[in-house]
Design an enzyme around this catalytic site. Sequence first.
Site, mmCIF file in Angstrom:
data_model
loop_
_atom_site.group_PDB
_atom_site.id
_atom_site.type_symbol
_atom_site.label_atom_id
_atom_site.label_comp_id
_atom_site.label_asym_id
_atom_site.label_seq_id
_atom_site.Cartn_x
_atom_site.Cartn_y
_atom_site.Cartn_z
ATOM 1 N N ARG A 1 -85.805 32.983 -9.932
ATOM 2 C CA ARG A 1 -85.726 31.727 -10.694
ATOM 3 C C ARG A 1 -86.920 31.545 -11.617
ATOM 4 O O ARG A 1 -86.799 30.896 -12.663
ATOM 5 C CB ARG A 1 -85.598 30.535 -9.724
ATOM 6 C CG ARG A 1 -85.273 29.197 -10.415
ATOM 7 C CD ARG A 1 -84.884 28.136 -9.393
ATOM 8 N NE ARG A 1 -84.468 26.875 -9.982
ATOM 9 C CZ ARG A 1 -85.250 25.805 -10.168
ATOM 10 N NH1 ARG A 1 -86.524 25.856 -9.804
ATOM 11 N NH2 ARG A 1 -84.778 24.706 -10.706
ATOM 12 N N ILE B 1 -83.295 22.906 -16.110
ATOM 13 C CA ILE B 1 -82.689 23.878 -15.199
ATOM 14 C C ILE B 1 -82.349 23.056 -13.963
ATOM 15 O O ILE B 1 -83.172 22.285 -13.467
ATOM 16 C CB ILE B 1 -83.654 25.057 -14.888
ATOM 17 C CG1 ILE B 1 -83.045 26.041 -13.893
ATOM 18 C CG2 ILE B 1 -85.018 24.597 -14.394
ATOM 19 C CD1 ILE B 1 -83.890 27.343 -13.726
ATOM 20 N N SER B 2 -81.100 23.159 -13.492
ATOM 21 C CA SER B 2 -80.662 22.324 -12.373
ATOM 22 C C SER B 2 -81.498 22.603 -11.132
ATOM 23 O O SER B 2 -82.043 23.699 -10.945
ATOM 24 C CB SER B 2 -79.191 22.597 -12.047
ATOM 25 O OG SER B 2 -78.371 22.329 -13.150
ATOM 26 N N GLN B 3 -81.561 21.588 -10.274
ATOM 27 C CA GLN B 3 -82.236 21.728 -8.972
ATOM 28 C C GLN B 3 -81.543 22.834 -8.168
ATOM 29 O O GLN B 3 -80.312 22.926 -8.181
ATOM 30 C CB GLN B 3 -82.083 20.386 -8.253
ATOM 31 C CG GLN B 3 -82.764 20.319 -6.928
ATOM 32 C CD GLN B 3 -82.632 18.921 -6.322
ATOM 33 O OE1 GLN B 3 -82.177 17.993 -6.972
ATOM 34 N NE2 GLN B 3 -83.035 18.807 -5.081
#
Length: 219
Positions: free
Chosen positions: A38, A64-66
């Site tokens: 990530r 950026i999504s959790q």
Amino acid sequence: MQEDNYRHRGMRQNLVQVLKDKGISDVNVLNAIGIVPRHVFLESSFIEYAYQDRPFPIGSGQTISQPFTVAMQSQLLSVEKGMKVLEIGTGSGYQACVLAQMGAKVFTVERQRNLYNKTKPLLAEFPYHIKTFLGDGNKGLPMFKPFDRVIITAAAPEIPQDLVNQLRTGGIMVIPLNDETDAMKQKMLRLTKQEDGSLRREEFGECKFVPMLKDVAND
Ligand code: SAH
């Protein structure tokens, strides 16, 4: 691409444990999160944040999504190897990589040119089957239909009919749909397309995404 060393791998295993503790149980999802680096999707100065369970700004007003959200949506999608998955909202490209690591052939659409220009070459560095498109995700990718799965990673004001049309019978769409009573929140829905074209609807709690907008933007 930024390097991926034992320290990053260690931080990823901690994140996998956090997601397990929060209720993610699909081993394919957990494995993929344990493998996809990530930190390469964030600016290098933010590596410390990459493996915390938080969303993070990626520029152009987007996030950026959790990790929990990525894991939850991936789990609801029930991806199997070889499936064709349409993702709306490429953003950083992280969600696309998680799905591709799970064995999906990913077709991902982004409306913001800057993000598209930044993410497309990064995704090309991975050994995955991911095709990246610039366009309005509301319209989907009719040339590549039908899709086994559709995942929307922006807050949708309504269920886009073009995307329903591009989903195969028995296919699943996971979509954060705006709440009628509170425009700042969404409900996570899993929609399964029936023989007659109608959608079976299941709800999985509240969530919060950036809005799904129309047309291509040059920022
Ligand atoms: N999946 C991303 C998270 C994306 S945030 C990740 O893993 O990082 C939502 C993204 O949806 C933003 O990049 C936003 O620009 C994009 N978006 C919003 N409306 C869209 C539309 N109509 N078509 C395609 N992308 C859209």
